[in-house]
Design an enzyme around this catalytic site. Structure first.
Site, PDB file in Angstrom:
ATOM      1  N   ASP A 165       7.511   7.058   2.301  1.00 39.30           N
ATOM      2  CA  ASP A 165       6.613   7.511   3.364  1.00 39.30           C
ATOM      3  C   ASP A 165       7.403   7.678   4.664  1.00 39.30           C
ATOM      4  O   ASP A 165       8.014   6.729   5.154  1.00 39.30           O
ATOM      5  CB  ASP A 165       5.499   6.481   3.549  1.00 39.30           C
ATOM      6  CG  ASP A 165       4.375   6.963   4.466  1.00 39.30           C
ATOM      7  OD1 ASP A 165       4.582   7.937   5.215  1.00 39.30           O
ATOM      8  OD2 ASP A 165       3.296   6.343   4.426  1.00 39.30           O
TER       9      ASP A 165
ATOM     10  N   SER B 297      -4.011   5.259   5.428  1.00 38.60           N
ATOM     11  CA  SER B 297      -3.587   6.099   6.546  1.00 38.60           C
ATOM     12  C   SER B 297      -4.417   5.735   7.777  1.00 38.60           C
ATOM     13  O   SER B 297      -4.490   4.560   8.134  1.00 38.60           O
ATOM     14  CB  SER B 297      -3.724   7.575   6.167  1.00 38.60           C
ATOM     15  OG  SER B 297      -3.147   8.408   7.143  1.00 38.60           O
TER      16      SER B 297
ATOM     17  N   HIS C 121       3.707   9.804   1.991  1.00 40.81           N
ATOM     18  CA  HIS C 121       2.465   9.291   2.570  1.00 40.81           C
ATOM     19  C   HIS C 121       1.263   9.578   1.678  1.00 40.81           C
ATOM     20  O   HIS C 121       0.302   8.793   1.640  1.00 40.81           O
ATOM     21  CB  HIS C 121       2.260   9.913   3.951  1.00 40.81           C
ATOM     22  CG  HIS C 121       1.105   9.329   4.704  1.00 40.81           C
ATOM     23  ND1 HIS C 121       1.063   8.003   5.090  1.00 40.81           N
ATOM     24  CD2 HIS C 121      -0.069   9.877   5.140  1.00 40.81           C
ATOM     25  CE1 HIS C 121      -0.073   7.753   5.732  1.00 40.81           C
ATOM     26  NE2 HIS C 121      -0.775   8.880   5.781  1.00 40.81           N
TER      27      HIS C 121
END
Length: 547
Positions: A491, A251, A528
């Site tokens: 995601d 991330s 995610h």
């Protein structure tokens, strides 16, 4: 025009008068008395008749019992927020100093802290003349100091990636760090820091400004991802780590991992970037924007100077709920929640009612008092500003050189540096003109340009029409670095095409050491957050890549 309005009103009045014979006697007497008071055709007579009409029908309206048609809906979710505000208000009132109060300490246990006394110039003109970096380590640094891995965190994570003797609580990557795991502590010395701008021990908006003894709040300067990385490398200098075996992150951490290689190519060996991007794109920028707005619009935010007062916990809760929507995927939620309600035997409620609503409410509750709102604002803005394209890097370098010159000139002429002030102003402003809708033809034309067209969403092998030349050039510093790029098809915050863009840009730049993996929806429905959960898919790929 005025005479026509008067004539029209008179006609309506005459119509009303012609109906007087059918009206009750009281109404006829009332209108007759007002007619005698002024000429029948005058505006004053008309106004008197209208007032008389309103008074009469108001007097004749039956008085209601006072009971509403339906009872008011109850909002226990809002009651809970108001109760918490009242509790925090009492706590704030009981303190003696404006610099203490109801905020938690934002720490998660014992950490090590490196205090850097050398100033750090920031990309947008601010400067920290001293700062702290909180960090934790696992494994042992070998004799030649060549086995260090720098693990970068996501937006709201602390340095506590794994349990330690000083802090046995499980860390945010607990199952990925340890003997034989993705980051094998039998082989590697793993370092994880809390970023500057954060609130878990590193210097951030909630820290004390040493120049005046008060919290920085929104006097803290604007940050970039590269600023965070430069601070981390100060720590590496302190630890005697000249070159990393690997830079690893997911991330926002994946953005930092790439930035570490670009900023310090000679000091980084391998690079791992999971569920990240090489430049922020509109969807993720938009989602982070509304999160910040939720905080800024909370009346308790107080332009960032809420320390010692009630923190903007309502805005923080909403911000986290918005973020949580982007962290997981639609397919997972269909299976996990469906359309089920928390209690189908009760009437529908406007407070959390469906299971998915209760899940979001719970996520917001857990977060709203455990992370500093100002840190969320600053760190999320740094993510928005992230762009490893060549043009942005060149513009940033020129800006930094100018700021460096201004800071040196200021120090020379005044003999003082201060803390963050004294140099060029560090702020972001609104554009001169607000956004205007574009004609459809202009929008279609802009979509045909290379700079606005998203990377072609081809297969995971990287087949595409090519990455933007600006990004290819910007990542050229990584031409000789082995790089692992991972994405997840489910995601929605960092879609898989953004990882394909990284891999293809590296390959087009001549990097033959790129490994690219994309987990399909069949392999992971967690969106995610897959990088936090998939020990086998994500962890296995990292372990294999590091060797």
């Amino acid at each position: 025009m005025k005479s026509r309005r008067v004539a029209s009103s008179l006609r309506h009045a005459q119509t009303a008068l012609s109906c007087n014979n059918a009206a009750p006697a009281g109404f006829r007497r009332l209108t007759a008395s007002t007619a005698a008071a002024a000429p029948a055709t005058s505006p004053r007579a008309l106004e008197q008749r209208q007032q008389a009409t309103r008074r009469y029908f108001h007097d004749q309206t039956p008085r209601r019992s006072g009971a509403p048609s339906n009872p008011a809906i109850k909002f226990p979710c809002l009651d809970a927020l108001e109760t918490r505000s009242a509790t925090l208000e009492k706590q704030a009132a009981s303190t003696r100093s404006d610099e203490s109060g109801p905020e938690p300490s934002y720490t998660v246990g014992a950490t090590q802290v490196y205090h850097c006394q050398d100033s750090l110039l920031l990309d947008h003109g601010g400067q920290l003349h001293e700062f702290d970096i909180a960090y934790e380590t696992w494994g042992q640094l070998n004799a030649d100091r060549s086995n260090a891995i720098l693990l970068h965190t996501g937006l709201s994570a602390s340095s506590h990636a794994h349990s330690t003797p000083e802090n046995p609580q499980p860390g945010w990557w607990e199952k990925f760090i340890g003997p034989g795991l993705a980051l094998d502590t039998n082989k590697y010395f793993v370092i994880c820091t809390n970023i500057i701008g954060g609130c878990f021990g590193s210097t951030g908006p909630s820290s004390i400004d040493p120049s005046d003894g008060k919290r920085y709040a929104t006097r803290f300067p604007i940050l970039t991802i590269q600023d965070m990385v430069r601070a981390q490398f100060r720590l590496l200098d302190h630890l005697g780590v000249g070159k990393l075996h690997a830079s690893v992150g997911s991330s926002m951490g994946g953005m930092q991992s790439l930035a570490a290689g670009v900023e310090f190519p000679a000091r980084v060996g391998r690079i791992v970037s999971i569920s990240a991007c090489a430049r922020s794109h509109p969807y993720s920028i938009a989602m982070r924007y509304v999160q910040r707005r939720a905080i800024l619009n909370d009346p308790h935010w107080n332009r960032g100077f809420y320390y010692g007062r009630v923190p903007p916990h309502v805005g923080m809760k909403l911000a986290r709920e918005i973020a949580t929507i982007t962290y997981r995927s639609g397919p997972e939620w269909e299976q996990r929640f469906g359309r089920r309600r928390a209690d189908a035997s009760k009437p529908p409620a406007l407070c959390p009612d469906f299971l998915v609503e209760t899940y979001l409410d719970h996520a917001g509750e857990k977060f709203c008092l455990t992370y500093d709102p100002n840190s969320l604002i600053y760190v999320s803005k740094a993510m928005d500003l992230f762009d490893l394209g060549h043009d942005n890097q060149r513009a940033t370098a020129a800006r930094r050189a100018e700021y460096q010159h201004q800071h040196q000139h200021h120090t020379t002429t005044t003999g003082s540096t201060g803390s963050t002030g004294g140099g060029p102003a560090c702020t972001l402003t609104l554009p001169d003109k607000p956004y205007q809708e574009q004609p459809e033809s202009a929008m279609l034309s802009s979509l045909n340009t290379e700079t606005t067209l998203p990377f072609h969403q081809g297969g995971s092998s990287g087949n595409s029409s090519g990455a933007p030349a600006d990004l290819v050039s910007g990542l050229s510093a990584l031409r000789e670095h082995p790089v692992l790029v991972m994405g997840v098809a489910s995601d929605i915050l960092f879609p898989a095409w953004q990882q394909r863009e990284i891999a293809e840009a590296l390959r087009q730049g001549g990097n033959d050491g790129v490994q690219h993996y994309e987990l399909s929806e069949e392999q992971s429905l967690f969106g995610h957050d897959t990088f936090l959960l998939d020990v086998e898919g994500v962890g296995g790929a990292v372990r294999g890549f590091l060797g």
